[in-house]
Design an enzyme around this catalytic site. Structure first.
Site, mmCIF file in Angstrom:
data_model
loop_
_atom_site.group_PDB
_atom_site.id
_atom_site.type_symbol
_atom_site.label_atom_id
_atom_site.label_comp_id
_atom_site.label_asym_id
_atom_site.label_seq_id
_atom_site.Cartn_x
_atom_site.Cartn_y
_atom_site.Cartn_z
ATOM 1 N N HIS A 80 0.820 -1.214 0.000
ATOM 2 C CA HIS A 80 0.000 0.000 0.000
ATOM 3 C C HIS A 80 0.853 1.263 0.000
ATOM 4 C CE1 HIS A 80 -3.497 -2.463 0.707
ATOM 5 N NE2 HIS A 80 -2.990 -2.933 1.824
ATOM 6 N N HIS A 105 5.388 6.924 6.607
ATOM 7 C CA HIS A 105 5.156 6.341 5.284
ATOM 8 C C HIS A 105 4.725 7.466 4.342
ATOM 9 C CE1 HIS A 105 1.272 6.328 7.390
ATOM 10 N NE2 HIS A 105 0.831 6.746 6.226
ATOM 11 N N HIS A 107 2.532 8.974 0.740
ATOM 12 C CA HIS A 107 1.429 8.899 -0.217
ATOM 13 C C HIS A 107 1.717 9.833 -1.380
ATOM 14 C CE1 HIS A 107 -1.369 7.043 2.756
ATOM 15 N NE2 HIS A 107 -0.739 7.820 3.625
ATOM 16 N N HIS A 124 3.563 10.790 6.380
ATOM 17 C CA HIS A 124 2.764 10.733 7.609
ATOM 18 C C HIS A 124 3.603 10.090 8.708
ATOM 19 C CE1 HIS A 124 -1.327 10.763 5.285
ATOM 20 N NE2 HIS A 124 -0.868 11.984 5.516
ATOM 21 N N THR A 189 -6.320 7.032 7.211
ATOM 22 C CA THR A 189 -6.743 7.231 5.816
ATOM 23 C C THR A 189 -6.792 5.908 5.060
ATOM 24 O OG1 THR A 189 -4.510 7.594 5.000
ATOM 25 C CG2 THR A 189 -5.717 9.544 5.787
ATOM 26 N N THR A 190 -6.578 4.824 5.771
ATOM 27 C CA THR A 190 -6.649 3.485 5.184
ATOM 28 C C THR A 190 -7.591 2.642 6.041
ATOM 29 O OG1 THR A 190 -4.738 2.792 6.509
ATOM 30 C CG2 THR A 190 -4.288 3.562 4.274
HETATM 31 ZN ZN LIG Z 1 -0.782 7.858 5.629
#
Ligand SMILES: [Zn+2]
Length: 239
Positions: A80, A105, A107, A124, A189-190
């Site tokens: 992801h 991580h 995005h 994040h 957000t996941t």
């Molecule tokens: Zn994130």
């Protein structure tokens, strides 16, 4: 958090149905994939959001006191995102709240937008407080100079399921000098999109080169959840 979890935030990997950013398991379907994901549809304080700078309420927000230091770290590609798990010992203090840095991580594009604009990348930094609550700091990247702090991981980004061990990495080197920020309540957000997450988005951006961005996008062309409704939330900003 084990590298094999396959979910950026998974607390309970066994309960997680496969999810993605595109296709039949995309964000519009997350709530239907698993009962545990109900918040993805039902919660009124989901992330990410757009930050309307003029509407943000000026407030005497507590300073973000980062105590990040150099140490070992594992960089994992969990299917992801690319996630960095630093050794224990990095903390963030915000007023009375102290959290340990679990991982950070990336995005692309940035999940949070500012005045409707999404940046090419966001990091994040996920902290867990003694109260069990999560507190995330978001650092937005604009395209520009090569980012030296990212270089050790972005020159050797692991492919899915693979791990890169770093002998010496200081997450503090990623942070900009100015720690003023936007604050709001939000969610993961996941999946499972759990709410009750404290969000702090740094106003000052960092830079990343076109080459570094394209290295990340070779792995993930798009791994950002769509903007969620603000509903009755108020975004505060350091005054
Ligand atoms: Zn994130």
């Amino acid at each position: 958090m084990a590298w094999s979890i396959g979910c950026a935030y998974a607390e309970n990997p066994a309960s997680h149905a496969h999810w993605s950013y595109q296709g039949s398991t995309d964000p519009a379907h997350w709530a239907d994939l698993d009962k545990a994901n109900a918040a993805c549809r039902l919660s009124q304080e989901q992330s990410p959001i757009n930050i309307d700078v003029r509407a943000a309420k000026k407030a005497p927000l507590a300073a973000l006191e980062f105590s990040y230091a150099a140490g070992t770290a594992e960089v994992i590609n969990n299917g992801h995102t690319v996630q960095v798990n630093p050794a224990a010992g990095n903390t963030l203090k915000v007023g009375e709240d102290v959290g340990h840095l679990l991982q950070f991580h990336f995005h692309t594009p940035s999940e949070e937008s500012v005045n409707g604009v999404r940046y090419p990348l966001v990091a994040h930094f996920v902290h867990k407080g003694f109260d069990g609550k999560l507190s995330v700091v978001a650092l937005l990247f604009k395209e520009g100079r090569r980012n030296q702090a990212l270089a050790p991981m972005f020159t050797a980004l692991p492919t899915e399921g693979k791990l890169l061990a770093l002998a010496n990495m200081n997450p503090g080197e990623l942070l900009p000098a100015d720690h003023s920020y936007f604050k709001f309540m939000g969610s993961l957000t996941t999946p499972p999109c759990s709410d009750g997450v404290r969000w702090q988005v740094l106003k000052q951006t960092a830079e990343i080169s076109k080459q570094q961005l394209s290295a990340f996008r070779k792995l993930y062309t798009m791994n950002a959840r769509p903007i969620q409704p603000l509903n009755s939330r108020v975004v505060e900003v350091s005054d």
